[in-house]
Motif scaffolding. Sequence first.
Motif, mmCIF file in Angstrom:
data_model
loop_
_atom_site.group_PDB
_atom_site.id
_atom_site.type_symbol
_atom_site.label_atom_id
_atom_site.label_comp_id
_atom_site.label_asym_id
_atom_site.label_seq_id
_atom_site.Cartn_x
_atom_site.Cartn_y
_atom_site.Cartn_z
ATOM 1 N N LEU A 1 22.509 -50.442 13.524
ATOM 2 C CA LEU A 1 22.996 -49.747 12.332
ATOM 3 C C LEU A 1 22.447 -48.324 12.330
ATOM 4 C CD1 LEU A 1 22.489 -52.476 9.586
ATOM 5 C CD2 LEU A 1 24.652 -51.694 10.537
ATOM 6 N N PRO A 2 23.290 -47.313 12.408
ATOM 7 C CA PRO A 2 22.793 -45.938 12.386
ATOM 8 C C PRO A 2 22.164 -45.604 11.041
ATOM 9 C CG PRO A 2 25.181 -45.972 12.159
ATOM 10 C CD PRO A 2 24.768 -47.386 12.474
ATOM 11 N N GLN A 3 21.095 -44.819 11.087
ATOM 12 C CA GLN A 3 20.469 -44.369 9.847
ATOM 13 C C GLN A 3 20.531 -42.854 9.790
ATOM 14 O OE1 GLN A 3 17.532 -42.674 8.980
ATOM 15 N NE2 GLN A 3 16.467 -42.462 10.931
ATOM 16 N N ARG A 4 20.784 -42.336 8.623
ATOM 17 C CA ARG A 4 20.807 -40.899 8.398
ATOM 18 C C ARG A 4 20.372 -40.614 6.967
ATOM 19 N NH1 ARG A 4 25.505 -39.035 5.764
ATOM 20 N NH2 ARG A 4 27.026 -40.682 5.346
ATOM 21 N N SER A 5 20.171 -39.347 6.678
ATOM 22 C CA SER A 5 19.722 -38.951 5.349
ATOM 23 C C SER A 5 20.608 -37.855 4.798
ATOM 24 C CB SER A 5 18.275 -38.439 5.390
ATOM 25 O OG SER A 5 17.396 -39.449 5.812
ATOM 26 N N VAL A 6 20.848 -37.929 3.511
ATOM 27 C CA VAL A 6 21.536 -36.857 2.793
ATOM 28 C C VAL A 6 20.465 -36.109 2.013
ATOM 29 C CG1 VAL A 6 23.252 -36.260 1.058
ATOM 30 C CG2 VAL A 6 23.654 -38.198 2.598
ATOM 31 N N VAL A 7 20.223 -34.849 2.368
ATOM 32 C CA VAL A 7 19.184 -34.057 1.713
ATOM 33 C C VAL A 7 19.709 -33.573 0.364
ATOM 34 C CG1 VAL A 7 17.709 -32.020 1.853
ATOM 35 C CG2 VAL A 7 18.198 -33.353 3.916
ATOM 36 N N ARG A 8 19.058 -34.039 -0.699
ATOM 37 C CA ARG A 8 19.438 -33.627 -2.052
ATOM 38 C C ARG A 8 18.757 -32.325 -2.438
ATOM 39 N NH1 ARG A 8 23.912 -36.649 -3.173
ATOM 40 N NH2 ARG A 8 23.476 -38.897 -3.257
ATOM 41 N N THR A 9 17.471 -32.209 -2.106
ATOM 42 C CA THR A 9 16.696 -31.030 -2.494
ATOM 43 C C THR A 9 15.641 -30.747 -1.435
ATOM 44 O OG1 THR A 9 16.937 -31.664 -4.828
ATOM 45 C CG2 THR A 9 15.316 -29.961 -4.317
ATOM 46 N N LEU A 10 15.475 -29.474 -1.115
ATOM 47 C CA LEU A 10 14.378 -29.027 -0.258
ATOM 48 C C LEU A 10 13.989 -27.644 -0.747
ATOM 49 C CD1 LEU A 10 12.463 -29.285 2.140
ATOM 50 C CD2 LEU A 10 14.295 -28.454 3.628
ATOM 51 N N ASP B 1 15.855 -29.567 9.611
ATOM 52 C CA ASP B 1 17.047 -30.335 9.257
ATOM 53 C C ASP B 1 16.641 -31.797 9.155
ATOM 54 O OD1 ASP B 1 19.444 -31.584 8.938
ATOM 55 O OD2 ASP B 1 20.293 -30.971 10.869
ATOM 56 N N PHE B 2 16.618 -32.328 7.937
ATOM 57 C CA PHE B 2 16.155 -33.682 7.722
ATOM 58 C C PHE B 2 17.305 -34.684 7.633
ATOM 59 C CE2 PHE B 2 12.431 -31.302 6.201
ATOM 60 C CZ PHE B 2 11.438 -31.953 6.920
ATOM 61 N N GLY B 3 18.448 -34.335 8.170
ATOM 62 C CA GLY B 3 19.568 -35.262 8.164
ATOM 63 C C GLY B 3 19.325 -36.495 9.014
ATOM 64 N N HIS B 4 18.597 -36.319 10.113
ATOM 65 C CA HIS B 4 18.312 -37.453 10.998
ATOM 66 C C HIS B 4 17.048 -37.144 11.792
ATOM 67 C CE1 HIS B 4 18.625 -40.499 14.116
ATOM 68 N NE2 HIS B 4 19.569 -41.081 13.416
ATOM 69 N N THR B 5 15.938 -37.057 11.072
ATOM 70 C CA THR B 5 14.676 -36.776 11.732
ATOM 71 C C THR B 5 13.536 -37.303 10.872
ATOM 72 O OG1 THR B 5 13.354 -35.026 12.794
ATOM 73 C CG2 THR B 5 14.303 -34.515 10.649
ATOM 74 N N SER B 6 12.384 -37.474 11.479
ATOM 75 C CA SER B 6 11.209 -37.992 10.787
ATOM 76 C C SER B 6 10.455 -36.868 10.098
ATOM 77 C CB SER B 6 10.293 -38.698 11.797
ATOM 78 O OG SER B 6 8.984 -38.808 11.301
ATOM 79 N N LEU B 7 10.103 -37.057 8.845
ATOM 80 C CA LEU B 7 9.287 -36.071 8.133
ATOM 81 C C LEU B 7 7.965 -35.864 8.850
ATOM 82 C CD1 LEU B 7 8.460 -34.286 5.720
ATOM 83 C CD2 LEU B 7 7.681 -36.377 4.591
ATOM 84 N N TYR B 8 7.304 -36.968 9.241
ATOM 85 C CA TYR B 8 6.001 -36.839 9.871
ATOM 86 C C TYR B 8 6.102 -36.190 11.249
ATOM 87 C CZ TYR B 8 4.464 -39.946 6.151
ATOM 88 O OH TYR B 8 4.197 -40.507 4.928
ATOM 89 N N GLY B 9 7.202 -36.458 11.944
ATOM 90 C CA GLY B 9 7.409 -35.803 13.231
ATOM 91 C C GLY B 9 7.566 -34.307 13.070
#
Length: 287
Positions: free
Chosen positions: A132-141, A194-202
């Motif tokens: 199952l692919p995972q991605r993120s929709v950035v609401r606020t940065l 770009d936090f659409g598909h990446t680790s915050l900690y990375g």
Amino acid sequence: MILLNVRTFKVGYVRTFDNPGPAVRFDDGGGAVDDAGLDRSSDVPLWRQLQQRLLRRIRAGEFDTTFPGELALAEEYGVSRQTVRQALRELRADGTLVAERGRQPRVAPAAEIVQPLGALYSLFAAVEAAGLPQRSVVRTLDVRADAVVSERLSLEGSTPLLYLERLRLAGNDPLALDRVWLPAELARPLLDADFGHTSLYGELHRRTGIRLDHGQEQIRAVIPTPAERAQLECADDAAALSICRLGTVAGTPIEWRHTLVRGDRFALTAEFSGRTGYRLVGTAATA
């Protein structure tokens, strides 16, 4: 299944930071002193101050070959051996030091983080592994002030904070609403990520050289607000899991995080044994 601990979490760290930063020393009047100084007027116990100072020196690689004994540390810092023992006990408990009976303590081998640990982040890796692919929709940065969060991070109420809010998806369906605050002084380079598909900690480590080395999590069941239900696309009577995390580096709070996970897509199962004690296992439902 993903193993997690709802009370505390520990992650491996790389001791060769790009910029570990100087250790701060204070005398009784609040002025800077040398590395042997401890603030004896502080409310922080001497053993805790000693633990933090030794941790900074370990991070800097000062004890990679040999680690001093109790008597040497007691003389260097002007404290009792009991104070030294308590500091070393905490360093052994969190895995920083390794000690065998009758032998001098030594610094534990460094473990490089290959994936952030914890309930939600390992869950996302498991979702991808299941196809199952995972991605993120950035609401606020952005950068903002938040007095409540600043207090949790032991900062002044007006301190600028980097704020990131994302809707995390597994497959095509929402799984979690993730909010995180970090001191902008340290995390400002993340504004370009770009936090659409990446680790915050990375990204935090790649752009700032910072890795979290300790923290606490609290997980509890909640009823989402109407606005949260709309974003998560869950039923009106559906519960969610609220995960609050305080992440630290060398004892300094760096991250306050609140994640709301859909209860109908995420389960917690308890396991116990005489060897490992009581622990929780996180699992994800398929889309």
